[in-house]
Design an enzyme around this catalytic site. Structure first.
Site, short mmCIF file in Angstrom:
data_model
loop_
_atom_site.label_atom_id
_atom_site.label_comp_id
_atom_site.label_asym_id
_atom_site.label_seq_id
_atom_site.Cartn_x
_atom_site.Cartn_y
_atom_site.Cartn_z
N HIS A 169 0.83 -1.20 0.00
CA HIS A 169 0.00 0.00 0.00
C HIS A 169 0.87 1.26 0.00
CE1 HIS A 169 -2.91 -2.94 1.65
NE2 HIS A 169 -3.81 -2.17 1.10
N ASP B 219 -4.69 -6.04 -7.53
CA ASP B 219 -4.85 -5.32 -6.28
C ASP B 219 -5.09 -3.85 -6.66
OD1 ASP B 219 -5.00 -4.95 -3.55
OD2 ASP B 219 -3.08 -5.90 -3.11
#
Length: 486
Positions: free
Chosen positions: A184, A256
């Site tokens: 992330h 993702d």
């Protein structure tokens, strides 16, 4: 220069977007009518099951085969139960119990919950083999550190979830478990030879392919020997040669979130990550959580422009759209069944491990150490507070806590310290050991376990997760629970 309408519609068919709020805004409904593949729901979209069902129904009222996706892993990563914590233990606890039939039944129950609200694509299970003890993003989301065990439970999870008609999406290919960085926030590197990858990280993916998972999610991780300098999401060697060619996967490859730094920084922005992902073999592009109509249009325009100028073959986008359509057709009518309401709590009890015993007069003082949450987890409540039967409960920051004050507060009562990854924080370790040196102390560890055991502690309880179910199981193991919330 305006975007060709046909190319825009083709691009939309490969996109999984998001929107704010608990009802779909008009622009979100319009995009479904114009061909958008679907939406991912997050905690901010959810307040109760009936509201989620109405939301999914509104989307499906525009187009019956729209994908309504969610990250519902159970354990520490929950969206349906983000306000209270999941009623199911996560993968680490299920791996410790090591009963694949239980794992199948837990995931069937999760599938039933999702199907009952109209959600038809679960971005789960996490099938990474967690071989890095200090992995900052996988941890208790993993079934464990042994590839064969993870593979067995991964297959069981996919089977259980898909029994409810909800499509599974196994993640994060080719394996995020050996990283010590969070994709992330950056592009992690797994510097492993392919032989090690095949032996350590790939067995669960092979198992879920054989179990019939409808989707696999790519990881924004770099494996130099496989992906070169790019993340796996942008690597044809990873997504086509390895996943499709070697492992035989024929379903939908989902990325993702493209807003994550592991992809966005590598491409120069969220929208610009779409084209390299499609070129690499991805089919359904998850944009992320912070999405509005303008961002969807920007992503679609990037794809359309790349097709128009020859950088991206139209046939590749059409192939991706067809795979997404096949996924949507399979998941068009999720069919909830009935699972025992206490199933998750019973499973969490089986996972608890207790070393030693907390002896001492009086009802304990419960001290919870404040800890941060990962982006994947979000700010979901955790700990023992909801399950206590009148015991005093404190929340403290370890580095700011006066040991003498805690001891004075406890008086003759023993102390139960509740933490998550306490071994990783020097201040937490120091606080626990200072208390244990002077007072009867039990420790409840609700994160990924370690070999650390604080000197002087009378008892050490490991839950293998921090869900609502894990918290109740720990409280019961220490004789603290009033079974609130049943």
């Amino acid at each position: 220069m305006s975007t060709d309408p046909g190319l825009r519609r083709l691009a939309l068919r490969t996109l999984l977007a998001a929107f704010p709020g608990t009802t779909a805004p008009p622009w979100a409904l319009d995009l479904v009518g114009e061909g958008l593949a679907g939406y991912t729901l997050f905690g901010f979209n959810i307040n109760k099951a009936t509201q989620v069902a109405a939301l999914a129904g509104a989307l499906r009222g525009v187009r019956s085969d729209v994908l309504v996706a969610i990250d519902e892993e159970g354990g520490d990563v929950t969206r349906l139960a983000h306000a209270t914590g999941s009623p199911y233990p996560g993968n680490a606890a299920l791996g410790v119990v090591d009963d694949t039939d239980l794992t199948r039944r837990i995931y069937r129950a999760i599938g039933d919950d999702l199907a009952g609200t109209g959600i038809n694509l679960n971005l789960a299970p996490t099938v990474d083999v967690n071989t890095a003890d200090d992995n900052p993003i996988i941890g208790t989301r993993s079934f464990g550190s042994v590839p064969e065990r993870v593979a067995a439970h991964a297959a069981a999870a996919v089977a259980g979830l898909q029994e409810s008609g909800v499509a599974a999406c196994a993640k994060h290919f080719p394996g995020h478990g050996a990283t010590v960085a969070d994709s992330h926030l950056e592009l992690p590197t797994v510097d492993a030879p392919l032989d090690l990858l095949r032996a350590r990280d790939l067995p669960p993916f092979r198992a879920v392919v054989e179990a019939g998972t409808r989707a696999v999610m790519s990881a924004h991780i770099r494996v130099p020997e496989l992906t070169g300098t790019a993340p796996a999401t942008f690597s044809r060697a990873a997504l086509v040669d390895l996943l499709r060619g070697e492992l035989g996967f024929t379903g939908t490859v989902v990325t993702d979130a493209l807003e994550m730094k592991g992809a966005a920084l590598a491409a120069g922005g969220t929208a610009r990550a779409a084209v390299p992902a499609l070129l690499a073999g991805a089919d359904l592009l998850c944009i992320g959580a912070k999405v509005d109509a303008a961002l969807v249009e920007e992503v679609a325009a990037e794809i359309a422009a790349a097709v128009a100028d020859g950088r991206l073959p139209a046939a590749r986008v059409e192939e991706a759209a067809e795979r997404v359509a096949a996924l949507a057709a399979w998941a068009a009518r999720p069919a909830p069944g009935f699972s025992p309401p206490d199933l998750g709590y019973a499973a969490a009890r089986r996972a608890v491990r207790v070393e030693g015993a907390l002896d001492g007069a009086g009802v304990p003082l419960v001290v919870q150490l404040v800890s941060s949450s990962t982006i994947a987890e979000g700010r979901v409540p955790w700990g023992l507070a909801p399950h206590l039967d009148g015991q005093e409960h404190l929340r403290v920051v370890a580095a700011e806590t006066d040991i003498a004050e805690v001891l004075a507060r406890a008086g003759d009562r023993p102390i139960v310290v509740v933490g998550r990854h306490a071994h990783r924080a020097p201040a937490a370790r120091a606080l626990i050991e200072a208390l244990a040196a002077k007072h009867p102390v039990a420790v409840v560890e609700m994160g990924w376990p370690s070999s650390w055991r604080p000197a002087g502690a009378r008892a050490f309880v490991t839950t293998f997760g921090a869900s609502h179910a894990n918290g109740r199981a720990a409280a019961e193991a220490l004789g603290l629970t009033g079974n609130h919330g049943e």
